[in-house]
Design an enzyme around this catalytic site. Sequence first.
Site, mmCIF file in Angstrom:
data_model
loop_
_atom_site.group_PDB
_atom_site.id
_atom_site.type_symbol
_atom_site.label_atom_id
_atom_site.label_comp_id
_atom_site.label_asym_id
_atom_site.label_seq_id
_atom_site.Cartn_x
_atom_site.Cartn_y
_atom_site.Cartn_z
ATOM 1 N N ASP A 50 10.252 7.414 6.024
ATOM 2 C CA ASP A 50 8.870 7.145 5.587
ATOM 3 C C ASP A 50 7.971 6.765 6.759
ATOM 4 O OD1 ASP A 50 10.205 7.261 3.124
ATOM 5 O OD2 ASP A 50 10.261 5.088 2.916
ATOM 6 N N GLU A 247 5.033 12.380 -4.269
ATOM 7 C CA GLU A 247 4.962 11.044 -3.673
ATOM 8 C C GLU A 247 4.602 11.165 -2.195
ATOM 9 O OE1 GLU A 247 8.808 9.332 -4.399
ATOM 10 O OE2 GLU A 247 9.804 10.564 -2.898
#
Length: 343
Positions: A50, A247
């Site tokens: 991430d 997402e």
Amino acid sequence: MALRQQLQLLPLSLTVPVSVPAYAAAVSLDSTTTSTSGTGLLKLARDFPDPSIVRDSDGKWYAFATASGGARNIQAASAPSPSGPWTYIDKEILPSAGNWTLGGGGPGSNTWAPDVRLLSFDKYVMYYAGQLGPANASAFHCIGAATATSVLGPYSALPSPLACPVSHGGAIDPSGFLDENTGRRYVVYKVDGNSLGHGGECNNGVAPYRNTPIVLQEVDREDGVTLVGDGMEILDRLEEADGPLVEAPSLGDDGKKRENVTYVLFYSSHCWMTELYRVNYATARNVTGPYVRGRKGGSLIATGDGRFNLTAPGGATSVDGGGRMLFHANCAQGRYRVETSLY
Ligand SMILES: *[C@@H]1O[C@H](CO)[C@@H](O)[C@H](O)[C@H]1NC(C)=O
Ligand SMILES: *[C@@H]1O[C@H](CO)[C@@H](O)[C@H](O)[C@H]1NC(C)=O
Ligand SMILES: *[C@@H]1O[C@H](CO)[C@@H](O)[C@H](O)[C@H]1NC(C)=O
Ligand SMILES: *[C@@H]1O[C@H](CO)[C@@H](O)[C@H](O)[C@H]1NC(C)=O
Ligand SMILES: *[C@@H]1O[C@H](CO)[C@@H](O)[C@H](O)[C@H]1NC(C)=O
């Protein structure tokens, strides 16, 4: 994408890897054709999922990532340029994710997807997803923010989350964006609807499906944390193109000015535990949308893509200044195999 989203959905008796070895990779994005070119694996050969990236006022670049394994809230690395060489920074950047988070937010409180933005010369904001404490339905994450006077912190968490739609499954994967065309600042994030799903892939592969909208929220340009108006949904999952979810949103623009600007929204779709996980994009002529998916349903980099041959690439983020993005993928040769059978 949320590295440990999986953990809370699995029976506790299952041993699941807490470390998913990942490359952070940089590619050039030609925003006219929206194709990738160049390679440039960052060779930060450690788990660094991430990722986000920011250029500090001294010109150095910093990347931040979810910390696996519980020793830290946040991981960081620095480099003289986005293409490296990257040096890992062995330091706790966010000592507490805030009193609203699990265990008071100390190191290892399951904090995900940090995103740092430089607000002004010595003012920084970090957005992240913190896990709610037991008093607040602790199965869910919400969007937190913390501020600092230097890029490596320590960051000091706000007393309450920026966005916390618990009845919709909470929210994860925040990312900041300053629209230089209008001077407005935003945070985009994902409503974590699949955390309320009914099982299957990432808990949302079984009907009735949950929405996992990406929300655009304006924030105060100067402080980065005061909400301006209501958030608005700018993209949601499509069964065919995205499977259980979309997402990991990140906004950038193509560097053109005002009436000619194209906004590029990177997002990930499918379940991060499967090889279907991928980096996608959609574009819009207005930051508020409508966002239109690129060719091939918006798929930009997928597993086995010839230029990279990576597995489950995702979590892409725009590099300020344009032309590049940063993302992670599972190591092909890794200590960790993508186990779709876990579901
Ligand atoms: C948490 O609450 C305690 C007690 O009120 C306070 O001292 C501390 O600064 C708070 N921590 C954060 C990160 O807000
Ligand atoms: C958590 O629960 C406490 C006590 O019920 C409440 O005061 C607080 O607003 C809640 N926080 C969030 C983020 O929902
Ligand atoms: C937008 O594009 C047109 C055509 O290329 C150009 O004439 C105009 O100057 C551009 N506007 C801005 C603000 O850059
Ligand atoms: C973008 O859309 C908003 C409404 O969502 C509108 O108020 C604004 O004027 C639009 N901006 C441009 C440059 O068209
Ligand atoms: C891509 O990676 C897979 C898995 O590591 C490997 O088996 C395959 O040979 C690679 N393909 C190419 C073209 O490098």
